[in-house]
Scaffold this motif. Sequence first.
Motif, mmCIF file in Angstrom:
data_model
loop_
_atom_site.group_PDB
_atom_site.id
_atom_site.type_symbol
_atom_site.label_atom_id
_atom_site.label_comp_id
_atom_site.label_asym_id
_atom_site.label_seq_id
_atom_site.Cartn_x
_atom_site.Cartn_y
_atom_site.Cartn_z
ATOM 1 N N ASN A 280 -13.087 8.630 -12.956
ATOM 2 C CA ASN A 280 -13.876 8.479 -11.738
ATOM 3 C C ASN A 280 -13.376 9.456 -10.789
ATOM 4 N N GLU B 237 -23.336 7.410 -8.308
ATOM 5 C CA GLU B 237 -23.693 5.899 -7.789
ATOM 6 C C GLU B 237 -23.164 5.938 -6.146
ATOM 7 N N ARG C 146 -20.779 4.674 -3.568
ATOM 8 C CA ARG C 146 -19.705 3.792 -3.560
ATOM 9 C C ARG C 146 -18.883 4.001 -2.227
ATOM 10 N N GLN D 196 -13.325 7.448 -4.515
ATOM 11 C CA GLN D 196 -13.845 6.073 -4.318
ATOM 12 C C GLN D 196 -12.497 5.068 -4.022
#
Length: 397
Positions: free
Chosen positions: A275, A322, A324, A343
């Motif tokens: 991530n 996405e 976030r 994130q």
Amino acid sequence: MQVSVAAWSISTLGIMAMMGSGSYKGGSRYDNTRVVISGKMRTAEEATKKAVWVWTKNKDVMTASVEGGWTTFVFTPDTKELANQWTSIARIRPLYLEGGQFLDNEKKKVAVLGQVDTGEEQQNLAALLGQAEVVVMDALDWQVIPAENMVAAFQDSNTALYATASTASDAQVYLEALEMGTDGVVLHTDDPLEVFSLKAYLDKRREANTAVKLVEAVVTRVEAVGMGDRVCVDLCNLLRPSEGLLVGSFARAFFLVHSECLESSYVASRPFRVNAGPVHAYVSMAGGRTAYLAELHTGSQVLVVDAQGRSRPVLVGRVKIESRPLLLVEVEVEGQRHSVLLQNAETVCLVTSADTNQDTGNTMSVTSLKPGNTVLVSLQAQARHTGIEIQEFIVEK
């Protein structure tokens, strides 16, 4: 919460269990010498790039070699029919050994074969220089011609030296002779285990020669800043403990963002995933370049780095973007402030320190970071333009 990745484990391929010790035991079976020669001057950078040709009759050896990235195979008149069979099932480059020459499909001479049975005949090898792209050493007599003598004879020429080896251990001796070693080896074997062992050795050697310098930076601020489009990078390889991607909001400092290989009460372990951060962030790529995270796609090749600075290129399999919530992490190192956006999630971790005793590292979730904690960063000396280092003063803030 700080987590040690030393305890992380995952079932891996049996290849690692097949690795040899890499030590040379010697032996009396080396009773003569043959040689193969390549046509360009070796540099210090090229010394870490070793070519491997495979000489075999075994289909399993061929398959293991192709899967490991080695596609040049040697055939003799007795095995010429295998070339036709194997080229129909795999994309390989066949070479045919005929009359002391290695020929390609168009009968072009790619390499020459030299024979040395005595110490006096070593002087005759100079006559082979420049006769082909590549001169090959086979079954070296250690009492007559040490590998170091052969490497020394070719080091100042425009011809590169290959040597044949029947085991990965023997190949290691050639590749390490006088530190520079031969330009490559011809692995002459019908044992797939030797292919796995040589591949493992070369992978480890490559990692050791592409070390990234990491330094500890002190966290000065952690702050939730709002929503953004973050990029999740799914790789084509399983990442090991303390491995991750180097990511930075600016070109001067890259943070080591850990993979999701750690077990968590929130989600299952995904050791192929990082991530990585929002779309604007830089990420280190194979070959010394950088890219924006938004530019990554299937087939991109990123640079995976561990807490010790060892690195390896890995292919991107998939990218997810996405919306976030994001955290700003600011650090100070060598009197300079640097930052990254990540994130705001418990599963996003930074590598905080190297553990030399365990040969791995420690990590901390970004949601647990506080001022005074330390994280590992890679400082960049130069600014970047289209992903390439440039000599220019640029203000980033």
